[in-house]
Write a protein that holds these residues in place. Structure first.
Motif: not given
Length: 369
Positions: A45-73
């Motif tokens: 189960n720990l292996l399955i959890s790590a494999q899930f995070l290995h794919k999921e975390l970069p998606i979530r982090i990339a999404r925020r990094a892009i948004e940090l690029e284009s903030l108003p004002y």
């Protein structure tokens, strides 16, 4: 301007990859799923959890990094925000350069890496608060604050995403604990007493009030002491602490120079079929209706950010959320993360009632945006 900075610091192919990952679909999980999955922290189960995070975390982090690029004002160009963006890009790079997770040894190494990522992001909230402060300082005074609700909406999405990322990492790391406390599955306490958590949070808030003012109103708590439900105690503690602290401050300041005894704060804990509701009531004079819309914004705080330009990160580590007026909006995000909510109802001239609703069923998916 900000995009140029990104191009200066990172290769074109790297930026394109971040943008590609940021467009991928995120996968939300529920409290119940985390609890059921984590109740058997076997190697598999720990292996399955790590494999899930290995794919999921970069998606979530990339999404925020892009948004940090284009903030108003031009918020994206503020030094503090650039620093946060770089933390996100560094974490994205660490995750993407980690090879496929095939066995327990890989999983252990991966766990150490995401632990380090969580630490890297410890100061994201005060650092973003500093960025907003830098923005306010440079802003044209003619800008109407109502126009800034775009920034509030961004910060809500950004901090909500951060709660999710930290919950997923923390949950995975905690499942490695060889001696978990009784009834605990990672961060989740399967038999949490909301009354007990409210009591501890109130004591912590009173200690701060005593330190600041030399005295503190009493806090009376009502509810069933044996009632429990599955939840994350650290999340509940944070929310109740914030609400009680605000109430204590209001009552203390209203009755400081009065010969009347300060009335107690009242906390009522009620367990329904679907929801657990915690009501925090005070007689601190209330909030005028014109001010109610401002209590959930990140831009109005009158308190000084404990992490201003002159302070260093070392001292900022000791900071609670008290310092920069983010307590209420962030508490509401914690409530909403597992399908609850936070409402504030006020009677100007009398006091304020805060209703904290928590989903008892634990089956709502994380709110992802």
């Amino acid at each position: 301007m900000a995009a140029k900075k990104l191009c200066e610091s990172f290769s074109k192919s790297f930026i394109e990859e971040v943008q590609r990952w940021g467009c991928m679909k995120q996968t939300g999980v529920s409290l119940r799923y985390m609890m059921e999955f984590g109740s058997d922290p076997s190697h598999r189960n720990l292996l399955i959890s790590a494999q899930f995070l290995h794919k999921e975390l970069p998606i979530r982090i990339a999404r925020r990094a892009i948004e940090l690029e284009s903030l108003p004002y031009s918020l994206s160009e503020k030094p503090a925000v650039l620093k946060v963006r770089d933390w996100y890009l560094d974490s994205y790079r660490d995750l993407r350069s980690f090879p496929e997770i095939k066995d327990t040894n890989d999983e252990k190494d991966f766990t150490q890496m995401i632990k380090a990522i969580k630490v890297r992001h410890n100061n994201v909230v005060p650092m973003m608060a500093l960025g907003v402060q830098q923005l306010k300082k440079d802003m044209d005074p003619k800008i109407v604050y109502e126009d800034l609700d775009e920034i509030d909406r961004f910060l809500d999405r950004f901090y909500m995403s951060r709660i999710g990322i930290r919950m997923l990492i923390g949950q995975h790391v905690e499942l490695h604990n060889p001696n978990p406390p009784p009834h605990c599955v990672g961060y989740i306490h399967t038999k949490m007493s909301p009354l007990e958590v409210a009591r501890t949070a109130s004591e912590d808030a009173r200690a701060i009030c005593l330190r600041e003012y030399g005295s503190a109103p009493n806090v009376n708590i009502y509810g069933d002491p044996i009632f429990t439900f599955p939840y994350v105690p650290t999340h509940l503690h944070l929310m109740v602490f914030e609400l009680v602290k605000n109430s204590l401050r209001a009552v203390q300041e209203r009755f400081m120079d009065s010969d009347k005894v300060a009335p107690p704060i009242r906390i009522i804990v009620a367990g329904g079929v679907e929801d657990v509701t915690i009501k925090v009531s005070d007689e601190g004079g209330g909030i005028p209706r014109s001010g109610l819309s401002k209590i959930f914004t990140y831009l109005y705080s009158t308190a000084k950010n404990p992490m201003d330009e002159d302070s260093d990160l070392v001292t900022a580590n000791a900071v609670t959320m008290a310092g920069y007026g983010y307590g209420l909006p962030i508490s509401r995000l914690y409530a909403r993360y597992f399908g609850g909510d936070l409402q504030i109802i006020s009677m100007e001239g009398y006091g304020t009632d805060a209703y904290l609703h928590l989903s008892r069923l634990g089956d709502s998916q994380e709110p992802l945006s």
